[in-house]
Design a protein around this motif. Structure first.
Motif, PDB file in Angstrom:
ATOM      1  N   LYS A  16      16.866   6.463 -25.592  1.00 27.03           N
ATOM      2  CA  LYS A  16      16.165   6.994 -26.336  1.00 27.03           C
ATOM      3  C   LYS A  16      16.746   8.860 -26.617  1.00 27.03           C
ATOM      4  O   LYS A  16      16.406   8.922 -27.680  1.00 27.03           O
ATOM      5  CB  LYS A  16      15.109   6.717 -27.181  1.00 27.03           C
ATOM      6  N   THR A  17      16.754   9.767 -25.278  1.00 24.35           N
ATOM      7  CA  THR A  17      17.052  10.537 -25.890  1.00 24.35           C
ATOM      8  C   THR A  17      18.074  11.303 -26.174  1.00 24.35           C
ATOM      9  O   THR A  17      19.211  10.851 -25.508  1.00 24.35           O
ATOM     10  CB  THR A  17      16.321  11.477 -24.124  1.00 24.35           C
ATOM     11  N   ASN A  56      20.809   7.038 -19.215  1.00 28.96           N
ATOM     12  CA  ASN A  56      20.816   7.354 -20.424  1.00 28.96           C
ATOM     13  C   ASN A  56      21.344   6.824 -21.527  1.00 28.96           C
ATOM     14  O   ASN A  56      21.187   6.311 -22.195  1.00 28.96           O
ATOM     15  CB  ASN A  56      20.377   8.933 -20.358  1.00 28.96           C
ATOM     16  N   TRP A  69      18.403  -2.141 -18.134  1.00 26.46           N
ATOM     17  CA  TRP A  69      18.049  -0.917 -18.606  1.00 26.46           C
ATOM     18  C   TRP A  69      16.775  -0.625 -17.905  1.00 26.46           C
ATOM     19  O   TRP A  69      16.766   0.152 -16.469  1.00 26.46           O
ATOM     20  CB  TRP A  69      17.569   0.207 -19.788  1.00 26.46           C
ATOM     21  N   ASP A  75      15.954   7.884 -20.340  1.00 27.31           N
ATOM     22  CA  ASP A  75      15.577   7.044 -21.615  1.00 27.31           C
ATOM     23  C   ASP A  75      16.797   7.188 -22.483  1.00 27.31           C
ATOM     24  O   ASP A  75      17.279   8.244 -23.241  1.00 27.31           O
ATOM     25  CB  ASP A  75      14.324   7.625 -22.259  1.00 27.31           C
ATOM     26  N   ASP A  91      12.497  12.597 -21.698  1.00 27.67           N
ATOM     27  CA  ASP A  91      12.893  11.671 -20.573  1.00 27.67           C
ATOM     28  C   ASP A  91      14.879  11.519 -20.600  1.00 27.67           C
ATOM     29  O   ASP A  91      15.032  11.011 -21.051  1.00 27.67           O
ATOM     30  CB  ASP A  91      11.717  10.545 -20.262  1.00 27.67           C
ATOM     31  N   ARG A 151      15.796   1.418 -14.119  1.00 28.63           N
ATOM     32  CA  ARG A 151      14.851   2.122 -13.958  1.00 28.63           C
ATOM     33  C   ARG A 151      14.298   1.968 -12.695  1.00 28.63           C
ATOM     34  O   ARG A 151      13.353   2.410 -11.920  1.00 28.63           O
ATOM     35  CB  ARG A 151      14.120   2.318 -15.598  1.00 28.63           C
TER      36      ARG A 151
END
Length: 210
Positions: free
Chosen positions: A188-189, A146, A154, A186, A183, A158
């Motif tokens: 962006k979370t 994250n 990333w 992620d 997610d 992943r």
């Protein structure tokens, strides 16, 4: 030692309720649920003192609760997680059969089903001092992907994680994304918001007396 872990647990976690009740399951309950022995459900997310709670419950005589560690020790059940993701919640009865407690993932995501199946069960919400403290802990451990980082780094991380992931963990992650709506791995979370939303959901949907 254990005393230190207890101290850390008590310092960093709060309870909605912790009421331990042993009751002989009735015939009606046994016919409804083959896991009627379930007494305590930990509904706090990982990194909120769930391991310390597990140790405390073991000391109180609840034995080993159901969590990801216990799941890893039963490869004969791993195929059930895909069914669970596909909506067959009845497989929870097989996964948790005979357990007196369930902590963190995957059980916390099905707490409403546990309330339906065993009305006498009690629910414990463990939390950190604030959302930022939890995010820092989560990003350093379970949700390291994250963290904001170059896209290629990333993607590589992943891909390696996905390759090495046990199949049952893959399905638990899929369930997690479905339940949270985001997610957690992620970048962006907003993990802080996910954490807050989860705690609010528990407080609003679990009756105070439970």
């Amino acid at each position: 030692g254990i005393n230190a872990e207890y101290g850390d647990f008590l310092h960093s976690c709060k309870f909605v309720s912790l009421v331990i009740v042993f009751g002989a399951p009735t015939e009606e309950r046994l016919s409804l649920l083959s896991m009627a022995s379930l007494q305590v459900v930990g509904v706090g997310l990982d990194r909120t003192g769930t391991r310390s709670l597990q140790i405390a419950l073991e000391e109180l005589g609840f034995g080993q609760g159901y969590d990801m560690l216990r799941a890893s020790h039963h490869p004969e059940q791993h195929h059930l997680f895909q069914k669970l993701f596909e909506g067959n919640e009845d497989v929870l009865k097989e996964l948790l059969h005979g357990c007196l407690s369930s902590l963190s993932y995957p059980g916390c995501m099905f707490y409403e089903k546990f309330m339906e199946w065993n009305p006498d069960a009690k629910f414990i919400l463990t939390v950190r001092d604030n959302a930022d403290v939890w995010v820092k802990s989560a990003q350093e451990t379970i949700y390291s992907a994250n963290k904001k980082q170059p896209w290629l780094a990333w993607k590589i991380k992943r891909s390696i994680f996905s390759y090495m992931m046990a199949p049952y963990v893959y399905w638990v992650m899929k369930i997690m994304i479905k339940v949270h709506g985001v997610d957690p791995n992620d970048p962006k979370t907003n993990l802080a918001q996910m954490y807050k939303d989860w705690n609010i959901r528990i407080i609003e949907t679990v009756p105070a007396e439970k």
